[in-house]
Enzyme design. Structure first.
Site, PDB file in Angstrom:
ATOM      1  N   LYS A   1       1.158  -1.395  -0.328  1.00 35.23           N
ATOM      2  CA  LYS A   1      -0.132  -0.007  -0.060  1.00 35.23           C
ATOM      3  C   LYS A   1       0.893   1.212  -0.261  1.00 35.23           C
ATOM      4  CE  LYS A   1      -1.506   2.944   2.200  1.00 35.23           C
ATOM      5  NZ  LYS A   1      -1.710   4.390   1.875  1.00 35.23           N
TER       6      LYS A   1
ATOM      7  N   GLY B   1       6.156   5.144   8.756  1.00 36.88           N
ATOM      8  CA  GLY B   1       5.922   5.722   9.186  1.00 36.88           C
ATOM      9  C   GLY B   1       5.897   6.829  10.155  1.00 36.88           C
ATOM     10  N   SER B   2       4.466   7.108  10.536  1.00 31.75           N
ATOM     11  CA  SER B   2       4.956   8.430  11.979  1.00 31.75           C
ATOM     12  C   SER B   2       4.348   6.944  12.998  1.00 31.75           C
ATOM     13  CB  SER B   2       3.438   8.839  11.657  1.00 31.75           C
ATOM     14  OG  SER B   2       2.518   8.175  11.983  1.00 31.75           O
ATOM     15  N   THR B   3       4.745   7.575  14.905  1.00 30.33           N
ATOM     16  CA  THR B   3       4.830   6.530  15.087  1.00 30.33           C
ATOM     17  C   THR B   3       3.384   6.663  15.793  1.00 30.33           C
ATOM     18  OG1 THR B   3       7.059   6.985  16.235  1.00 30.33           O
ATOM     19  CG2 THR B   3       5.707   6.367  18.092  1.00 30.33           C
ATOM     20  N   ASP B   4       3.062   7.957  15.713  1.00 31.37           N
ATOM     21  CA  ASP B   4       1.246   7.740  15.943  1.00 31.37           C
ATOM     22  C   ASP B   4       0.502   6.134  15.030  1.00 31.37           C
ATOM     23  OD1 ASP B   4       0.972   9.339  17.565  1.00 31.37           O
ATOM     24  OD2 ASP B   4       0.687  10.363  16.757  1.00 31.37           O
TER      25      ASP B   4
ATOM     26  N   GLY C   1       2.032   4.147  13.623  1.00 31.53           N
ATOM     27  CA  GLY C   1       2.511   2.728  13.498  1.00 31.53           C
ATOM     28  C   GLY C   1       1.991   1.867  15.006  1.00 31.53           C
TER      29      GLY C   1
ATOM     30  N   GLU D   1       8.846   1.269  11.196  1.00 33.69           N
ATOM     31  CA  GLU D   1      10.433   2.140  11.275  1.00 33.69           C
ATOM     32  C   GLU D   1       9.333   3.376  11.545  1.00 33.69           C
ATOM     33  OE1 GLU D   1      11.516   4.625  10.014  1.00 33.69           O
ATOM     34  OE2 GLU D   1      12.406   3.809   8.325  1.00 33.69           O
TER      35      GLU D   1
ATOM     36  N   CYS E   1      13.561  10.740   8.378  1.00 37.11           N
ATOM     37  CA  CYS E   1      12.774  10.155  10.319  1.00 37.11           C
ATOM     38  C   CYS E   1      14.280  10.126  10.845  1.00 37.11           C
ATOM     39  CB  CYS E   1      11.984   8.959   9.712  1.00 37.11           C
ATOM     40  SG  CYS E   1      13.380   7.659   8.665  1.00 37.11           S
TER      41      CYS E   1
ATOM     42  N   GLU F   1       8.875  15.124  16.624  1.00 39.81           N
ATOM     43  CA  GLU F   1       9.071  15.187  15.018  1.00 39.81           C
ATOM     44  C   GLU F   1       9.043  16.319  13.992  1.00 39.81           C
ATOM     45  OE1 GLU F   1       8.425  11.723  12.666  1.00 39.81           O
ATOM     46  OE2 GLU F   1      10.983  11.809  12.655  1.00 39.81           O
TER      47      GLU F   1
HETATM   48  P1  NAI Z   1       1.256   8.361   8.057  1.00 38.44           P
HETATM   49  O1  NAI Z   1       2.227   7.258   8.822  1.00 38.44           O
HETATM   50  O2  NAI Z   1       0.091   8.657   8.772  1.00 38.44           O
HETATM   51  O3  NAI Z   1       1.692   7.670   6.642  1.00 38.44           O
HETATM   52  C1  NAI Z   1       2.034   6.463   6.107  1.00 38.44           C
HETATM   53  C2  NAI Z   1       1.351   5.197   5.495  1.00 38.44           C
HETATM   54  O4  NAI Z   1       0.728   4.788   6.779  1.00 38.44           O
HETATM   55  C3  NAI Z   1       0.748   5.913   4.716  1.00 38.44           C
HETATM   56  O5  NAI Z   1       0.567   5.077   3.284  1.00 38.44           O
HETATM   57  C4  NAI Z   1      -0.607   6.148   4.740  1.00 38.44           C
HETATM   58  O6  NAI Z   1      -1.508   6.447   3.863  1.00 38.44           O
HETATM   59  C5  NAI Z   1      -0.682   4.884   6.059  1.00 38.44           C
HETATM   60  N1  NAI Z   1      -1.507   5.001   6.907  1.00 38.44           N
HETATM   61  C6  NAI Z   1      -2.027   5.876   7.447  1.00 38.44           C
HETATM   62  N2  NAI Z   1      -2.784   5.366   8.373  1.00 38.44           N
HETATM   63  C7  NAI Z   1      -3.346   4.701   8.075  1.00 38.44           C
HETATM   64  C8  NAI Z   1      -3.885   3.544   9.559  1.00 38.44           C
HETATM   65  N3  NAI Z   1      -4.904   3.713   9.769  1.00 38.44           N
HETATM   66  N4  NAI Z   1      -4.412   2.247   8.978  1.00 38.44           N
HETATM   67  C9  NAI Z   1      -2.775   1.904   8.058  1.00 38.44           C
HETATM   68  N5  NAI Z   1      -2.079   2.972   8.060  1.00 38.44           N
HETATM   69  C10 NAI Z   1      -2.499   4.249   7.482  1.00 38.44           C
HETATM   70  O7  NAI Z   1       1.963  10.008   7.938  1.00 38.44           O
HETATM   71  P2  NAI Z   1       1.271  11.249   8.168  1.00 38.44           P
HETATM   72  O8  NAI Z   1      -0.041  10.970   8.280  1.00 38.44           O
HETATM   73  O9  NAI Z   1       1.996  10.901   5.927  1.00 38.44           O
HETATM   74  O10 NAI Z   1       2.563  12.113   7.623  1.00 38.44           O
HETATM   75  C11 NAI Z   1       2.756  12.458   9.831  1.00 38.44           C
HETATM   76  C12 NAI Z   1       4.138  12.864  10.158  1.00 38.44           C
HETATM   77  O11 NAI Z   1       4.394  10.789   9.788  1.00 38.44           O
HETATM   78  C13 NAI Z   1       4.677  13.590   9.204  1.00 38.44           C
HETATM   79  O12 NAI Z   1       4.638  14.908   9.695  1.00 38.44           O
HETATM   80  C14 NAI Z   1       6.537  13.067   9.467  1.00 38.44           C
HETATM   81  O13 NAI Z   1       6.800  13.480  11.153  1.00 38.44           O
HETATM   82  C15 NAI Z   1       6.355  11.182  10.426  1.00 38.44           C
HETATM   83  N6  NAI Z   1       6.565  10.501   9.106  1.00 38.44           N
HETATM   84  C16 NAI Z   1       7.610   9.576   9.404  1.00 38.44           C
HETATM   85  C17 NAI Z   1       8.366   8.820   8.028  1.00 38.44           C
HETATM   86  C18 NAI Z   1       9.094   7.906   8.388  1.00 38.44           C
HETATM   87  O14 NAI Z   1      10.307   8.121   7.087  1.00 38.44           O
HETATM   88  N7  NAI Z   1       9.013   7.554   9.792  1.00 38.44           N
HETATM   89  C19 NAI Z   1       7.411   9.600   7.496  1.00 38.44           C
HETATM   90  C20 NAI Z   1       6.577  10.132   6.723  1.00 38.44           C
HETATM   91  C21 NAI Z   1       6.199  10.694   8.077  1.00 38.44           C
END
Ligand code: NAI
Ligand code: MG
Length: 536
Positions: A227, A280-283, A285, A303, A337, A434
């Protein structure tokens, strides 16, 4: 001028990095431009290598298909906010279709059953195709994400090919052990693929995140439902078409564009998905970990976020430290990240460091990422832009000194001026959260014990940087810092063979390198009686 800046960025930041060979070995006109250091002139107009967007549907069972609902959503150009394309929107029903295809490909298809050498040859062929189409792929990546084209074309796509070759090399070297049990038994372990892997990736490095996840999963013989992030769906579809051209059987790799709570949630909670990997984000995760636990207890690798310290000691060459700390934070528009987002500077060099960091930030070339020499493009979208601007406001309100930037750049798209804060205190939000944007927070320290305590006083533990000429100081910090990667006198040095992952709330497990294979393998113990115990 601008070309010199990029080349110095690449040579300084990647000087001890395997990136360097990749950059030098790159056969593109831009790479040739890079070698002519100081002679090339920055292009006045952005030049976007031509590319056709032929793949905007879901990829299920080797076919591009519409979503079950027929719905689409727009993906936007971060330079302007304009629509690039409408892509099919996958939801629970589409995840079901993709998981069924992956299940069938795993249970009945040729992939897990073909010899590992045959699998490796498909991965190698895919890497060759990535190189052949380097510039088109880089163009899509920059268009959808906003990162400098030179970064996509010279660093990221070559690194993608390197990752695929690394995992191709592993495919036929994965095997179990013979175990000396205390009894008349022949005992062996078989290392088998887990089954269907669900993978959810973010938008900051769309193709590198794809490679970190797809590479080990497929090398080990699993099948995949990926996804992608809703902000950057295009490049994964394009390269997955090439993967099939390389000989990947249908159903082995399925790619679903869509949103988190719908498509992502359906994948994380699917009863027929055997393993989940998330970046993605810790929340989020935490949410996917719960979905996995509440469904079939699938193992999960995570991660997540970070707030990495970068520690500049009193013996540092200040000019070099400024350049490296600048790169550690501002690389990829600050959307990393592992960004070095807490710059700790020893009090003896602090004032000089602030002055020079400010000057470096002001010099940073911001603009259209397709223009040669640009170091910083737009943030990914309006949501991230607003989040970052709110953190800048919070930094000012909490009493940090704004040295540079602090406002939008230009009048369209999501550009933010490189922002530097000094006098940052540990309890300020900009030192704790972050930010994921071009905002550098500089903090002053007096001695090593103090900086160790402060650097570790965070819920995160993804990475850390250390800048010193003193081997004893380096050794002390390397052991004391609680983080998954410690870069000493360098930062953001990545390679397929170097494991990456977090301590604490930065995640679970490791990606890349030898450690990543275990995420995608089951160990089966096989015990057979020995009929003639004399030959134990
Ligand atoms: P996110 O963690 O919500 O999104 C990352 C992925 O998770 C996307 O594919 C999204 O569609 C998916 N996702 C979102 N909600 C989900 C759920 N309930 N169930 C399953 N999958 C879900 O991050 P977002 O909203 O794009 O960015 C928010 C913050 O997260 C950023 O400002 C940054 O601080 C952090 N982030 C960290 C990353 C990293 O490399 N560790 C990468 C992107 C964002
Ligand atoms: Mg986009």
């Amino acid at each position: 001028m601008a070309t010199r800046r990029l080349s110095s960025l690449i040579s300084q930041s990647f000087s001890s990095s395997p990136f360097r060979q990749v950059v030098q070995g790159q056969n593109s006109s831009l790479a040739k431009g890079i070698r002519r250091i100081g002679t090339a002139v920055a292009a006045e107009e952005p030049i976007m290598p031509p590319v056709e967007l032929n793949y905007t549907q879901l990829l299920i069972n080797g076919q591009f298909v519409d979503s079950a609902s027929g719905k689409t959503f727009p993906t936007l150009d971060p330079r302007t906010g304009d629509v690039i394309a409408h892509v099919s929107e996958g939801e629970a029903e589409d995840i079901n279709r993709a998981v069924s295809a992956a299940r069938k490909a795993f249970d009945e298809g040729p992939w897990p059953k073909m010899t590992p050498y045959e699998r490796s040859r498909i991965l190698y062929r895919f890497a060759d195709l990535l190189e052949k189409h380097n510039d088109e792929i880089a163009s899509i990546e920059t268009w959808d994400n906003g990162k400098p084209y030179e970064q996509s074309a010279l660093v990221e796509i070559p690194m993608f090919a390197r990752l695929m070759r690394y995992y191709a090399g592993w495919a036929d070297k994965i095997h179990g052990l013979t175990v000396p049990a205390d009894g008349p038994h022949h005992v062996q372990t078989l290392h088998e693929p887990i089954g269907v892997a669900g993978q959810i990736i973010p938008w900051n490095f769309p193709l590198l995140m794809y490679a970190w996840k797809v590479g080990p999963a497929l090398a080990c013989g699993n099948t995949v439902v990926m996804k992608t992030a809703e902000q950057t769906p295009l490049s994964a579809l394009y390269v997955s078409k090439l993967f099939h051209e390389a000989g990947l059987p249908p159903g082995v790799l399925n790619v679903i564009s869509g949103f988190g709570p719908t498509a992502g949630g359906a994948l994380a909670s699917h009863m027929d998905v055997d393993k989940l990997a998330f970046t993605g984000s810790t929340d989020t995760g935490k949410i996917v970990l719960q979905l996995a636990a509440n469904s079939n207890l699938k193992p999960v690798t995570l991660e997540l976020g970070g707030k990495s310290p970068f520690i500049i000691c009193e013996d540092a060459d200040v000019d070099q430290a400024v350049e490296l700390a600048h790169f550690a934070l501002f690389f990829n528009q600050g959307q990393c990240c592992c960004a070095g987002s807490r710059t700790f500077v020893h009090e003896s060099v602090y004032d000089e460091f602030i002055e020079k960091s400010k000057a470096r930030a002001v010099k940073r070339v911001v603009g259209d990422p397709f223009r040669q020499g640009v170091e910083q493009g737009p943030q990914i979208d309006l949501e991230q832009f607003n989040k970052i601007m709110n953190y800048i406001k919070s930094g000012i309100e909490s009493g940090a000194t704004l040295e540079s930037g602090g406002e939008r750049f230009g009048d369209k798209g999501y550009y933010i001026k490189p922002t530097v804060f000094s006098d940052v205190k540990d309890d300020m939000l900009i030192a704790k959260d972050e930010i994921f944007g071009p905002v550098q927070s500089i903090l002053k320290f007096k001695d090593l014990d103090e900086v160790i305590r402060r650097a570790n006083a965070t819920r995160y533990g993804l990475a850390a940087g250390v800048f010193t000429k003193n081997i004893d100081t380096a050794n002390t910090l390397v052991r004391a810092l609680r983080a998954g990667t410690i870069w000493v006198n360098c930062f953001d040095v990545f390679d397929a063979a170097i494991p990456f992952g977090g301590f604490k709330m930065s995640g679970q497990g490791r990606e890349k390198g030898i450690y990543s294979l275990n995420n995608y393998l089951q160990v089966k113990a096989v015990v057979t009686p020995l009929k003639n115990p004399a030959w134990l």
